[in-house]
Enzyme design. Sequence first.
Site, PDB file in Angstrom:
ATOM      1  N   ARG A  66     -10.433   3.603   5.480  1.00  0.00           N
ATOM      2  CA  ARG A  66      -8.981   3.406   5.338  1.00  0.00           C
ATOM      3  C   ARG A  66      -8.548   3.521   3.877  1.00  0.00           C
ATOM      4  O   ARG A  66      -7.385   3.817   3.587  1.00  0.00           O
ATOM      5  CB  ARG A  66      -8.586   2.032   5.919  1.00  0.00           C
ATOM      6  CG  ARG A  66      -7.098   1.893   6.149  1.00  0.00           C
ATOM      7  CD  ARG A  66      -6.736   0.626   6.894  1.00  0.00           C
ATOM      8  NE  ARG A  66      -6.892  -0.570   6.052  1.00  0.00           N
ATOM      9  CZ  ARG A  66      -6.624  -1.805   6.444  1.00  0.00           C
ATOM     10  NH1 ARG A  66      -6.199  -2.032   7.674  1.00  0.00           N
ATOM     11  NH2 ARG A  66      -6.794  -2.835   5.623  1.00  0.00           N
ATOM     12  N   ARG A 101       0.864  -1.192   0.000  1.00  0.00           N
ATOM     13  CA  ARG A 101       0.000   0.000   0.000  1.00  0.00           C
ATOM     14  C   ARG A 101       0.892   1.230   0.000  1.00  0.00           C
ATOM     15  O   ARG A 101       2.060   1.149   0.408  1.00  0.00           O
ATOM     16  CB  ARG A 101      -0.858   0.008   1.278  1.00  0.00           C
ATOM     17  CG  ARG A 101      -1.837  -1.115   1.336  1.00  0.00           C
ATOM     18  CD  ARG A 101      -2.572  -1.133   2.682  1.00  0.00           C
ATOM     19  NE  ARG A 101      -3.429  -2.289   2.761  1.00  0.00           N
ATOM     20  CZ  ARG A 101      -3.660  -2.993   3.873  1.00  0.00           C
ATOM     21  NH1 ARG A 101      -3.116  -2.633   5.018  1.00  0.00           N
ATOM     22  NH2 ARG A 101      -4.454  -4.035   3.846  1.00  0.00           N
ATOM     23  N   ARG A 123     -12.730  -9.391   2.774  1.00  0.00           N
ATOM     24  CA  ARG A 123     -12.272  -9.171   4.151  1.00  0.00           C
ATOM     25  C   ARG A 123     -13.439  -9.196   5.138  1.00  0.00           C
ATOM     26  O   ARG A 123     -13.304  -9.682   6.260  1.00  0.00           O
ATOM     27  CB  ARG A 123     -11.484  -7.855   4.242  1.00  0.00           C
ATOM     28  CG  ARG A 123     -10.059  -8.030   3.750  1.00  0.00           C
ATOM     29  CD  ARG A 123      -9.327  -6.732   3.513  1.00  0.00           C
ATOM     30  NE  ARG A 123      -8.070  -6.991   2.826  1.00  0.00           N
ATOM     31  CZ  ARG A 123      -6.866  -6.958   3.380  1.00  0.00           C
ATOM     32  NH1 ARG A 123      -6.730  -6.596   4.621  1.00  0.00           N
ATOM     33  NH2 ARG A 123      -5.789  -7.245   2.675  1.00  0.00           N
TER      34      ARG A 123
HETATM   35  N1  LIG Z   1     -10.739   2.703  17.992  1.00  0.00           N
HETATM   36  C1  LIG Z   1     -10.807   3.156  16.758  1.00  0.00           C
HETATM   37  N2  LIG Z   1     -11.740   4.071  16.419  1.00  0.00           N
HETATM   38  C2  LIG Z   1     -11.840   4.531  15.157  1.00  0.00           C
HETATM   39  N3  LIG Z   1     -11.029   4.164  14.127  1.00  0.00           N
HETATM   40  C3  LIG Z   1     -10.072   3.249  14.416  1.00  0.00           C
HETATM   41  C4  LIG Z   1      -9.913   2.713  15.727  1.00  0.00           C
HETATM   42  N4  LIG Z   1      -8.900   1.835  15.687  1.00  0.00           N
HETATM   43  C5  LIG Z   1      -8.438   1.830  14.418  1.00  0.00           C
HETATM   44  N5  LIG Z   1      -9.136   2.688  13.653  1.00  0.00           N
HETATM   45  C6  LIG Z   1      -8.973   2.935  12.208  1.00  0.00           C
HETATM   46  O1  LIG Z   1      -9.500   1.791  11.549  1.00  0.00           O
HETATM   47  C7  LIG Z   1      -8.725   1.476  10.389  1.00  0.00           C
HETATM   48  C8  LIG Z   1      -8.259   0.029  10.497  1.00  0.00           C
HETATM   49  O2  LIG Z   1      -7.282  -0.072  11.521  1.00  0.00           O
HETATM   50  P1  LIG Z   1      -5.967  -0.916  11.316  1.00  0.00           P
HETATM   51  O3  LIG Z   1      -5.381  -0.652   9.972  1.00  0.00           O
HETATM   52  O4  LIG Z   1      -5.102  -0.699  12.494  1.00  0.00           O
HETATM   53  O5  LIG Z   1      -6.599  -2.386  11.345  1.00  0.00           O
HETATM   54  P2  LIG Z   1      -5.886  -3.789  11.243  1.00  0.00           P
HETATM   55  O6  LIG Z   1      -6.583  -4.679  12.200  1.00  0.00           O
HETATM   56  O7  LIG Z   1      -4.417  -3.649  11.437  1.00  0.00           O
HETATM   57  O8  LIG Z   1      -6.211  -4.215   9.766  1.00  0.00           O
HETATM   58  P3  LIG Z   1      -5.413  -5.239   8.796  1.00  0.00           P
HETATM   59  O9  LIG Z   1      -5.506  -6.567   9.425  1.00  0.00           O
HETATM   60  O10 LIG Z   1      -6.152  -5.127   7.506  1.00  0.00           O
HETATM   61  O11 LIG Z   1      -3.999  -4.761   8.681  1.00  0.00           O
HETATM   62  C9  LIG Z   1      -7.580   2.473  10.338  1.00  0.00           C
HETATM   63  O12 LIG Z   1      -7.895   3.479   9.391  1.00  0.00           O
HETATM   64  C10 LIG Z   1      -7.515   3.043  11.750  1.00  0.00           C
HETATM   65  O13 LIG Z   1      -7.067   4.381  11.780  1.00  0.00           O
HETATM   66  N1  LIG Z   2      -1.343 -16.097   9.054  1.00  0.00           N
HETATM   67  C1  LIG Z   2      -0.772 -14.913   8.847  1.00  0.00           C
HETATM   68  N2  LIG Z   2      -1.562 -13.812   8.723  1.00  0.00           N
HETATM   69  C2  LIG Z   2      -0.941 -12.630   8.544  1.00  0.00           C
HETATM   70  C3  LIG Z   2       0.452 -12.506   8.499  1.00  0.00           C
HETATM   71  N3  LIG Z   2       0.762 -11.196   8.302  1.00  0.00           N
HETATM   72  C4  LIG Z   2      -0.402 -10.538   8.265  1.00  0.00           C
HETATM   73  N4  LIG Z   2      -1.434 -11.393   8.411  1.00  0.00           N
HETATM   74  C5  LIG Z   2      -2.857 -11.093   8.451  1.00  0.00           C
HETATM   75  O1  LIG Z   2      -3.327 -10.861   7.155  1.00  0.00           O
HETATM   76  C6  LIG Z   2      -4.483 -10.047   7.213  1.00  0.00           C
HETATM   77  C7  LIG Z   2      -4.442  -8.980   6.160  1.00  0.00           C
HETATM   78  O2  LIG Z   2      -3.359  -8.129   6.371  1.00  0.00           O
HETATM   79  P1  LIG Z   2      -3.194  -6.803   5.460  1.00  0.00           P
HETATM   80  O3  LIG Z   2      -1.884  -6.197   5.875  1.00  0.00           O
HETATM   81  O4  LIG Z   2      -3.224  -7.238   4.034  1.00  0.00           O
HETATM   82  O5  LIG Z   2      -4.375  -5.926   5.790  1.00  0.00           O
HETATM   83  C8  LIG Z   2      -4.537  -9.487   8.637  1.00  0.00           C
HETATM   84  O6  LIG Z   2      -5.548 -10.181   9.344  1.00  0.00           O
HETATM   85  C9  LIG Z   2      -3.200  -9.819   9.206  1.00  0.00           C
HETATM   86  O7  LIG Z   2      -3.262 -10.062  10.592  1.00  0.00           O
HETATM   87  C10 LIG Z   2       1.231 -13.684   8.636  1.00  0.00           C
HETATM   88  O8  LIG Z   2       2.467 -13.681   8.616  1.00  0.00           O
HETATM   89  N5  LIG Z   2       0.576 -14.849   8.808  1.00  0.00           N
END
Ligand SMILES: Nc1ncnc2c1ncn2[C@@H]1O[C@H](COP(=O)(O)OP(=O)(O)OP(=O)(O)O)[C@@H](O)[C@H]1O
Ligand SMILES: Nc1nc2c(ncn2[C@@H]2O[C@H](COP(=O)(O)O)[C@@H](O)[C@H]2O)c(=O)[nH]1
Length: 198
Positions: free
Chosen positions: A137, A44, A148
């Site tokens: 996002r 991204r 997703r």
């Molecule tokens: N408590 C909250 N309230 C509102 N927005 C939030 C909160 N926590 C996270 N966000 C927003 O929600 C979006 C998703 O959060 P984030 O990218 O951290 O999720 P993630 O679980 O890491 O997703 P992925 O598994 O796809 O990487 C982001 O744009 C973030 O800024």
């Molecule tokens: N099993 C695994 N899941 C992983 C790993 N690294 C990330 N993730 C999960 O993939 C989704 C999507 O991630 P995104 O960055 O494309 O939004 C998210 O639920 C991550 O937790 C891994 O090494 N192994």
Amino acid sequence: MQGPRPVVLSGPSGAGKSTLLKKLLKDYENIFGFSVSHTTRQPRPGEVNGKDYHFVTREEMQKEIDAGEFIEHAEFSGNMYGTSKGAVQAVQAQNQICVLDIDIQGVKNIKRTDLNPIYISVQPPSIDILEKRLRDRKTETEESLLKRLTAARVDLELSKEPGLFDLVIINDDLEKAYSELKEVLLEEIKKTQESRKS
Ligand SMILES: Nc1ncnc2c1ncn2[C@@H]1O[C@H](COP(=O)(O)OP(=O)(O)OP(=O)(O)O)[C@@H](O)[C@H]1O
Ligand SMILES: Nc1nc2c(ncn2[C@@H]2O[C@H](COP(=O)(O)O)[C@@H](O)[C@H]2O)c(=O)[nH]1
């Protein structure tokens, strides 16, 4: 494996794992280290190869999996993701608490290893809020967003399995969710801080 207990952060895409993790890595810079996963998805905007992920082709990743270089790997939303042995070892070599951000298939696969992490599921207050966060996002196409959301429903069902997670955090208010995360990790944080003094 040696050193402090690792931490697994799991939960649906968009639940807020990376957001919480970034706060943790910023506040405890030298205490936690991120396990940099491999993925076949496209980077991204702003994502850095080797820091956010190792961005690889399917062929490259499959070759390394076949060579036994991965602790776990899974197919998620049309792409491969996986944790290499090297990713975890690199963090543990620094005597840091290794944090893995992985999906629920990864959780189940890690359970079959000797990694012995603390398992935490970060969950959204509702599917509607999750959808809004994912849409806001702006990282997904309509197709990947729907994939997703389907995976999120499965994740939320599977995560009800008793004993699968040590803690479930509902990420509604970010600061409250972050406090809960810090609280469950306090003991490991203190141990790691103490070990630095000796
Ligand atoms: N408590 C909250 N309230 C509102 N927005 C939030 C909160 N926590 C996270 N966000 C927003 O929600 C979006 C998703 O959060 P984030 O990218 O951290 O999720 P993630 O679980 O890491 O997703 P992925 O598994 O796809 O990487 C982001 O744009 C973030 O800024
Ligand atoms: N099993 C695994 N899941 C992983 C790993 N690294 C990330 N993730 C999960 O993939 C989704 C999507 O991630 P995104 O960055 O494309 O939004 C998210 O639920 C991550 O937790 C891994 O090494 N192994």
